[in-house]
Design an enzyme around this catalytic site. Structure first.
Site, PDB file in Angstrom:
ATOM      1  CG  ASP A  23      -3.994   5.258   0.467  1.00 37.75           C
ATOM      2  OD1 ASP A  23      -4.501   5.416  -0.669  1.00 37.75           O
ATOM      3  OD2 ASP A  23      -4.334   4.340   1.225  1.00 37.75           O
ATOM      4  CG  ASN A  71      -0.500   2.838  -8.171  1.00 35.25           C
ATOM      5  OD1 ASN A  71       0.299   3.564  -7.583  1.00 35.25           O
ATOM      6  ND2 ASN A  71      -1.486   2.214  -7.523  1.00 35.25           N
TER       7      ASN A  71
END
Ligand code: FPP
Length: 243
Positions: A23, A71
């Site tokens: 991330d 996503n």
């Protein structure tokens, strides 16, 4: 080493299975005034570095969250950019199979990927079968989705008369997950300062140690991995027991 320097003790062995939520790519790019895809390209470099370092350290399984079931909500440009990076990486991995000696496995529903990318995943997986070190790529992966798929697959086996509900226990259920036959991760690392699991390895993380770090994924290197492993060794793992 000077006479007065403390002699360094041998480093403790790394966990067998490390999982990482890669991330912070977007923020890394934003800080530099670059498009988000440049952050993902830097993140892919970081992955290469860490995968090599894990192999050097003797880590047996590395699981990385490359693309989640959520996503797809991102812009077409960003999703396309990540898919291109993955495709390029897999083509390179197929070329360098002998050098890397890594077994690629994919956790997730690959049916939503482009036929080209899906084909690359299947080729990489089958061409690397003989290698012991395993990299699990979570692609179009969600922990809840994985559990629902496993429940459905078990129910279908019951409907076919191949299983009975009484047979269902944790070990049996685990065999219906993408991670069947992979031991649970001892350590899960999330860089970027966020402190949540974001639907990653929900079943498998029941007793994992989480290490959250304040560094963006493209800046994460061997030093940060050493630090996460050191933190892991300072934890007192009781698995629900008492001392
Ligand atoms: C999370 O950061 C990252 C992703 C959703 C994609 C991860 C993909 C890669 C590292 C590239 C994959 C390619 C290979 C070869 C491994 P974010 O975009 O959510 O960051 P932010 O929270 O700062 O916006």
């Amino acid at each position: 080493m000077s006479l007065f320097q403390k002699k360094e003790s041998a480093p403790l062995p790394p966990p067998n299975h490390i999982a990482i939520i890669m991330d912070g790519n977007g923020r890394w790019a934003k800080k530099r005034g670059l498009p988000r895809t440049a952050g993902h390209a830097a993140g892919a470099e970081s992955f290469r570095r860490i995968a090599n370092y894990c192999r050097e350290l003797g880590v047996k399984y590395l699981t990385v969250y490359a693309f989640s079931t959520e996503n797809w909500k991102r812009s077409t440009e960003e999703v396309g950019g990540i898919m291109t990076l993955l495709g390029n990486y897999l083509r390179e991995a197929l070329r360098d199979m002998e050098k890397n000696k890594v077994h690629f496995v994919f956790f997730g529903d690959l049916s939503r990927l482009s036929p080209e990318l899906r084909q690359l995943c299947l080729e990489a997986e089958s061409a690397s079968r003989e290698y012991d070190v395993q990299v699990n790529f979570c692609l179009n992966y969600g922990g809840r989705d994985e559990i629902i798929r496993a429940a459905k697959a078990f129910a279908q086996d019951v409907a076919r008369g191949e299983k009975t509900p009484e047979e269902l226990d944790e070990a049996t259920f685990s065999q219906y997950l993408y991670s069947a036959s992979v031991p649970d991760p001892e350590l899960i690392i999330r860089p970027s300062g966020e402190q949540r699991t974001s639907n990653f390895l929900l079943w498998q993380s029941a007793y994992s140690e989480f290490v959250f770090m304040d560094v963006l994924w493209p800046d994460f290197g061997p030093r940060e991995l050493d630090e996460a492993i050191a933190q892991f060794h300072r934890r007192d793992r009781r698995f629900g027991g008492a001392k």
